[in-house]
Design a protein around this motif. Structure first.
Motif, PDB file in Angstrom:
ATOM      1  N   LYS A 125       0.856  -1.028   0.062  1.00  0.00           N
ATOM      2  CA  LYS A 125      -0.140  -0.095  -0.128  1.00  0.00           C
ATOM      3  C   LYS A 125       0.984   1.303  -0.035  1.00  0.00           C
ATOM      4  CE  LYS A 125      -0.492   1.759   3.541  1.00  0.00           C
ATOM      5  NZ  LYS A 125      -0.122   2.819   4.467  1.00  0.00           N
ATOM      6  N   THR A 126       1.953   1.144   0.921  1.00  0.00           N
ATOM      7  CA  THR A 126       2.958   2.539   1.026  1.00  0.00           C
ATOM      8  C   THR A 126       3.551   2.749  -0.524  1.00  0.00           C
ATOM      9  OG1 THR A 126       3.199   2.288   3.282  1.00  0.00           O
ATOM     10  CG2 THR A 126       4.757   3.272   2.200  1.00  0.00           C
ATOM     11  N   ILE A 127       4.024   1.509  -0.882  1.00  0.00           N
ATOM     12  CA  ILE A 127       4.595   1.582  -2.302  1.00  0.00           C
ATOM     13  C   ILE A 127       3.694   2.208  -3.303  1.00  0.00           C
ATOM     14  CG2 ILE A 127       5.751   0.236  -4.083  1.00  0.00           C
ATOM     15  CD1 ILE A 127       7.035  -1.661  -1.899  1.00  0.00           C
ATOM     16  N   LEU A 128       2.676   1.667  -3.187  1.00  0.00           N
ATOM     17  CA  LEU A 128       1.857   2.063  -4.444  1.00  0.00           C
ATOM     18  C   LEU A 128       1.156   3.542  -4.057  1.00  0.00           C
ATOM     19  CD1 LEU A 128      -1.033  -0.907  -5.097  1.00  0.00           C
ATOM     20  CD2 LEU A 128       0.260   0.653  -6.643  1.00  0.00           C
ATOM     21  N   GLN A 129       1.262   4.150  -2.867  1.00  0.00           N
ATOM     22  CA  GLN A 129       0.731   5.203  -2.657  1.00  0.00           C
ATOM     23  C   GLN A 129       1.954   6.353  -3.150  1.00  0.00           C
ATOM     24  OE1 GLN A 129       0.114   5.494   1.499  1.00  0.00           O
ATOM     25  NE2 GLN A 129      -2.088   5.008   1.254  1.00  0.00           N
ATOM     26  N   MET A 130       3.231   5.888  -2.876  1.00  0.00           N
ATOM     27  CA  MET A 130       4.115   6.476  -3.285  1.00  0.00           C
ATOM     28  C   MET A 130       4.409   6.776  -5.077  1.00  0.00           C
ATOM     29  SD  MET A 130       7.239   5.350  -0.685  1.00  0.00           S
ATOM     30  CE  MET A 130       7.355   6.018   1.036  1.00  0.00           C
ATOM     31  N   PHE A 131       4.010   5.609  -5.490  1.00  0.00           N
ATOM     32  CA  PHE A 131       3.951   5.571  -6.939  1.00  0.00           C
ATOM     33  C   PHE A 131       3.001   6.479  -7.435  1.00  0.00           C
ATOM     34  CE2 PHE A 131       7.244   1.830  -6.945  1.00  0.00           C
ATOM     35  CZ  PHE A 131       7.957   2.206  -8.010  1.00  0.00           C
ATOM     36  N   ALA A 132       1.811   6.481  -6.729  1.00  0.00           N
ATOM     37  CA  ALA A 132       0.681   7.183  -7.175  1.00  0.00           C
ATOM     38  C   ALA A 132       1.041   8.829  -7.080  1.00  0.00           C
ATOM     39  CB  ALA A 132      -0.393   6.961  -6.639  1.00  0.00           C
ATOM     40  N   CYS A 133       1.539   9.169  -5.936  1.00  0.00           N
ATOM     41  CA  CYS A 133       1.824  10.680  -5.802  1.00  0.00           C
ATOM     42  C   CYS A 133       2.967  11.259  -6.386  1.00  0.00           C
ATOM     43  CB  CYS A 133       2.419  10.869  -4.375  1.00  0.00           C
ATOM     44  SG  CYS A 133       1.074  10.522  -3.098  1.00  0.00           S
ATOM     45  N   ALA A 134       3.835  10.471  -7.216  1.00  0.00           N
ATOM     46  CA  ALA A 134       4.753  11.035  -8.026  1.00  0.00           C
ATOM     47  C   ALA A 134       4.483  11.588  -9.219  1.00  0.00           C
ATOM     48  CB  ALA A 134       6.112   9.850  -8.250  1.00  0.00           C
ATOM     49  N   PRO A 135       3.711  10.885 -10.112  1.00  0.00           N
ATOM     50  CA  PRO A 135       3.223  11.652 -11.261  1.00  0.00           C
ATOM     51  C   PRO A 135       2.139  12.744 -10.815  1.00  0.00           C
ATOM     52  CG  PRO A 135       2.269   9.524 -11.088  1.00  0.00           C
ATOM     53  CD  PRO A 135       3.226   9.678 -10.087  1.00  0.00           C
ATOM     54  N   LEU A 136       1.552  12.615  -9.591  1.00  0.00           N
ATOM     55  CA  LEU A 136       0.604  13.691  -9.267  1.00  0.00           C
ATOM     56  C   LEU A 136       1.381  15.114  -9.138  1.00  0.00           C
ATOM     57  CD1 LEU A 136      -1.917  11.519  -7.550  1.00  0.00           C
ATOM     58  CD2 LEU A 136      -2.517  12.600  -9.577  1.00  0.00           C
ATOM     59  N   ILE A 137       2.477  14.803  -8.387  1.00  0.00           N
ATOM     60  CA  ILE A 137       3.247  15.872  -7.972  1.00  0.00           C
ATOM     61  C   ILE A 137       3.712  16.798  -9.336  1.00  0.00           C
ATOM     62  CG2 ILE A 137       5.474  16.654  -7.190  1.00  0.00           C
ATOM     63  CD1 ILE A 137       5.339  14.588  -5.112  1.00  0.00           C
ATOM     64  N   LEU A 138       4.141  15.975 -10.229  1.00  0.00           N
ATOM     65  CA  LEU A 138       4.480  16.567 -11.694  1.00  0.00           C
ATOM     66  C   LEU A 138       3.345  17.309 -12.362  1.00  0.00           C
ATOM     67  CD1 LEU A 138       6.941  13.818 -13.116  1.00  0.00           C
ATOM     68  CD2 LEU A 138       7.590  16.390 -12.237  1.00  0.00           C
ATOM     69  N   HIS A 139       2.041  16.591 -12.293  1.00  0.00           N
ATOM     70  CA  HIS A 139       0.935  17.044 -12.618  1.00  0.00           C
ATOM     71  C   HIS A 139       1.031  17.133 -14.127  1.00  0.00           C
ATOM     72  CE1 HIS A 139      -3.101  18.704 -12.403  1.00  0.00           C
ATOM     73  NE2 HIS A 139      -2.755  19.805 -13.023  1.00  0.00           N
ATOM     74  N   ASP A 140       1.954  18.251 -14.634  1.00  0.00           N
ATOM     75  CA  ASP A 140       1.956  18.442 -16.132  1.00  0.00           C
ATOM     76  C   ASP A 140       2.567  17.244 -16.725  1.00  0.00           C
ATOM     77  OD1 ASP A 140       0.733  20.893 -15.777  1.00  0.00           O
ATOM     78  OD2 ASP A 140       2.549  21.771 -15.142  1.00  0.00           O
ATOM     79  N   PRO A 141       2.386  17.302 -18.170  1.00  0.00           N
ATOM     80  CA  PRO A 141       2.949  16.092 -19.060  1.00  0.00           C
ATOM     81  C   PRO A 141       4.621  16.360 -19.039  1.00  0.00           C
ATOM     82  CG  PRO A 141       1.149  17.172 -20.188  1.00  0.00           C
ATOM     83  CD  PRO A 141       1.224  17.853 -19.015  1.00  0.00           C
ATOM     84  N   LEU A 142       4.908  14.999 -19.071  1.00  0.00           N
ATOM     85  CA  LEU A 142       6.569  14.860 -18.938  1.00  0.00           C
ATOM     86  C   LEU A 142       6.865  14.136 -20.231  1.00  0.00           C
ATOM     87  CD1 LEU A 142       9.120  15.498 -17.090  1.00  0.00           C
ATOM     88  CD2 LEU A 142       8.836  13.243 -16.237  1.00  0.00           C
ATOM     89  N   PHE A 143       7.752  14.850 -21.201  1.00  0.00           N
ATOM     90  CA  PHE A 143       8.143  14.236 -22.327  1.00  0.00           C
ATOM     91  C   PHE A 143       6.911  13.812 -23.185  1.00  0.00           C
ATOM     92  CE2 PHE A 143      11.731  13.149 -19.106  1.00  0.00           C
ATOM     93  CZ  PHE A 143      12.692  13.936 -19.970  1.00  0.00           C
TER      94      PHE A 143
END
Length: 184
Positions: A125-143
């Protein structure tokens, strides 16, 4: 108490205010820096546990501090994501409430001399939450890759596992409580 593993965990906690500050002022540069710091903080979660086990530095302080650091990191990021309306408030509420309930159950169990260790669902659960938060922090498209939808999908998966693992902790606590009550 202040062995290498615990120092790494403390560093994870100290990174959290910087991530929050960067997220308070969203933009491409601040988002990338916040993402990088979040990535480093998330990586230390695996590193401190590895070092503690390898070096025989597992301590009660570390067992308390490590999950606390995870909760501070994830909760702070989710609150900021909710602040920007990038994550629905109800998801943040469910996740934080689950963390508070499990922490409370662990404290009650510890008071009775019962240790409720983190199970594999809680760790995943913790790992999945971390993986979910990472792209949400970026928010904007990357590459050219849209980060927000990726983060949202991962967050919903993490939410299901968060609720499931919370239920699993409740079930385990209740089972331990029944066994202890039968003994007494």
């Amino acid at each position: 108490m202040f062995n290498l593993a615990n120092k790494i965990t403390i560093a994870r906690i100290l990174i959290v205010p910087f991530i929050v500050l960067l997220m308070y002022f969203p933009g491409k540069i601040t988002g990338l820096i916040a993402f990088f710091l979040f990535f480093v903080a998330s990586a230390t979660d695996m590193l401190d546990g590895f070092i503690a086990r390898r070096e025989g530095q597992v301590t009660s302080f570390g067992k308390f501090l490590d999950p606390l650091a995870d909760k501070l990191l994830i909760s702070s990021v989710l609150i900021m994501l909710t602040y920007h309306e990038w994550v629905p408030a109800w998801i943040t509420i469910v996740i934080i409430c689950r963390e508070l309930i499990v922490t409370g159950l662990r404290a009650m169990a510890a008071d009775e001399g019962i240790v409720i260790a983190a199970d594999r669902y809680g760790k995943i659960k913790t790992i999945l939450q971390m993986f979910a938060c990472a792209p949400l922090i970026l928010h904007d498209p990357l590459f050219g890759i849209p980060m927000q939808p990726i983060g949202e999908i991962l967050l919903y998966i993490a939410l299901v596992l968060t609720v499931f693992s919370g239920g699993n902790y409740l079930y385990g606590f209740y089972g331990n409580w029944l066994r202890e009550t039968a003994k007494g």
